[in-house]
Design a protein around this motif. Structure first.
Motif, PDB file in Angstrom:
ATOM      1  N   THR A  48      -0.724   3.770  -5.202  1.00 24.59           N
ATOM      2  CA  THR A  48      -1.508   5.010  -5.207  1.00 24.59           C
ATOM      3  C   THR A  48      -2.947   4.755  -4.789  1.00 24.59           C
ATOM      4  OG1 THR A  48      -2.025   4.685  -7.562  1.00 24.59           O
ATOM      5  CG2 THR A  48      -0.092   6.025  -7.024  1.00 24.59           C
ATOM      6  N   VAL A  49      -3.252   3.532  -4.327  1.00 24.33           N
ATOM      7  CA  VAL A  49      -4.618   3.188  -3.921  1.00 24.33           C
ATOM      8  C   VAL A  49      -4.633   2.788  -2.448  1.00 24.33           C
ATOM      9  CG1 VAL A  49      -5.281   2.477  -6.240  1.00 24.33           C
ATOM     10  CG2 VAL A  49      -4.330   0.782  -4.678  1.00 24.33           C
ATOM     11  N   THR A  50      -5.822   2.580  -1.910  1.00 23.05           N
ATOM     12  CA  THR A  50      -5.978   2.273  -0.499  1.00 23.05           C
ATOM     13  C   THR A  50      -5.592   0.824  -0.201  1.00 23.05           C
ATOM     14  OG1 THR A  50      -8.271   1.546  -0.762  1.00 23.05           O
ATOM     15  CG2 THR A  50      -7.890   3.904  -0.373  1.00 23.05           C
ATOM     16  N   GLN A  51      -5.432   0.527   1.090  1.00 23.40           N
ATOM     17  CA  GLN A  51      -5.103  -0.841   1.498  1.00 23.40           C
ATOM     18  C   GLN A  51      -6.225  -1.804   1.123  1.00 23.40           C
ATOM     19  OE1 GLN A  51      -3.228  -1.274   5.316  1.00 23.40           O
ATOM     20  NE2 GLN A  51      -4.133  -3.277   5.676  1.00 23.40           N
ATOM     21  N   GLY A  52      -7.475  -1.341   1.225  1.00 22.85           N
ATOM     22  CA  GLY A  52      -8.598  -2.189   0.835  1.00 22.85           C
ATOM     23  C   GLY A  52      -8.545  -2.556  -0.641  1.00 22.85           C
ATOM     24  N   ALA A  53      -8.180  -1.574  -1.477  1.00 21.89           N
ATOM     25  CA  ALA A  53      -8.080  -1.841  -2.912  1.00 21.89           C
ATOM     26  C   ALA A  53      -6.929  -2.805  -3.206  1.00 21.89           C
ATOM     27  CB  ALA A  53      -7.877  -0.534  -3.673  1.00 21.89           C
ATOM     28  N   THR A  55       0.830  -1.207   0.000  1.00 25.81           N
ATOM     29  CA  THR A  55       0.000   0.000   0.000  1.00 25.81           C
ATOM     30  C   THR A  55       0.860   1.251   0.000  1.00 25.81           C
ATOM     31  OG1 THR A  55      -1.747  -1.174   1.193  1.00 25.81           O
ATOM     32  CG2 THR A  55      -1.826   1.230   1.215  1.00 25.81           C
ATOM     33  N   ARG A  56       1.950   1.222   0.757  1.00 25.88           N
ATOM     34  CA  ARG A  56       2.832   2.391   0.815  1.00 25.88           C
ATOM     35  C   ARG A  56       3.453   2.707  -0.534  1.00 25.88           C
ATOM     36  NH1 ARG A  56       5.615   0.382   6.422  1.00 25.88           N
ATOM     37  NH2 ARG A  56       4.156   1.358   7.868  1.00 25.88           N
TER      38      ARG A  56
END
Length: 263
Positions: free
Chosen positions: A42-47, A38-39
């Protein structure tokens, strides 16, 4: 006989550019957690988790739980159906486009595309027990750069800034490497053009038009540093590709060692 279902599954999984980037990140890492992915995304952890689910269903990724963490690794055999499919039809297309009668004007652009030289990249990935800020300082301080690679002339971590390195000359080339800073994201990403060589040279000192990128990913116990040196045109740049491939491995280790001495 080609197995359509597995190929379709793999193609669908890799068709999404963000999911493909997540997969590439996993491939370049021995093992990596969803937090680290995730880090670097460019998207969220859920994505990211949804993309991982699709990659697992396609057989491209495996997971290993350990305590409260889950580590993901690439499964190379998951690409086998796609590789087999490309190999099968690659032979057909090479024969189709390389026949003399297909060099007529109507097929010229397609032929040139089919016969375009390969470009390759060097990738080095290391995990260091230092904060990204420490690694970043080592990468962007001219004095420290001179200790882990070569002393730059005119370097500043500012986009558009031009600077040079000087190495061993060859033939008509004076040994100057011309660079320009392309991207600066403090503590995350540094990229610059790397150009050198002379048109009259072959082997060492032949024309080189490439890009060097350093990517820093904060990890639980430090920083994952990835170097990507892209744009080598083969076979023209074969000598540089081989020598610099070995050289960058040593350089990246030097970066980690130097960062450690500066903690």
């Amino acid at each position: 006989m080609i197995q359509t279902a597995p190929i379709t599954t793999v193609m669908r999984a890799l068709a999404d550019p963000t999911r493909r980037a997540v997969f590439e990140q996993i491939v370049l890492s021995k093992e990596i957690t969803v937090v680290e992915l995730t880090r670097a995304s460019t998207v969220t952890q859920g994505a990211v988790s949804q993309h991982l689910k699709a990659l697992k269903q396609a057989g491209l990724v495996a997971e290993r739980p350990e305590g409260r963490n889950v580590y993901y690794r690439a499964e190379p055999e998951g690409l086998a159906p796609l590789v087999d499919w490309m190999s099968h039809y690659g032979t057909f297309w090479r024969e189709r486009f390389c026949r003399p009668q297909n060099l007529a004007e109507g097929n010229r652009s397609m032929t040139e595309t089919a016969l375009k030289p390969d470009t390759q990249e060097i990738v080095v990935d290391e995990l260091f027990p230092h904060a990204p800020e420490t690694i970043w300082k080592t990468l962007t301080s001219a004095e420290l750069m001179g200790r882990w690679l070569m002393m730059p002339e005119g370097f500043e971590p500012v986009e558009g800034k031009r600077f040079t390195y000087r190495t061993t000359p060859a033939g008509g080339w004076d040994g100057t490497i011309h660079c320009e800073v392309l991207e600066v994201k403090p503590n995350e990403r540094l990229s610059y053009a790397w150009k050198g060589g002379h048109a009259d040279n072959t082997g060492y000192g032949s024309p080189l038009d490439t890009v060097v990128t350093f990517i820093l990913i904060r990890a639980e116990n430090g920083t994952r540093l990835r170097l990507v040196h892209s744009g080598f045109v083969l076979p023209k740049n074969e000598t540089a590709f081989q020598k610099m491939g070995d050289g960058w491995k040593k350089v990246v280790k030097n970066i980690g060692a130097l960062a450690g001495s500066d903690d």
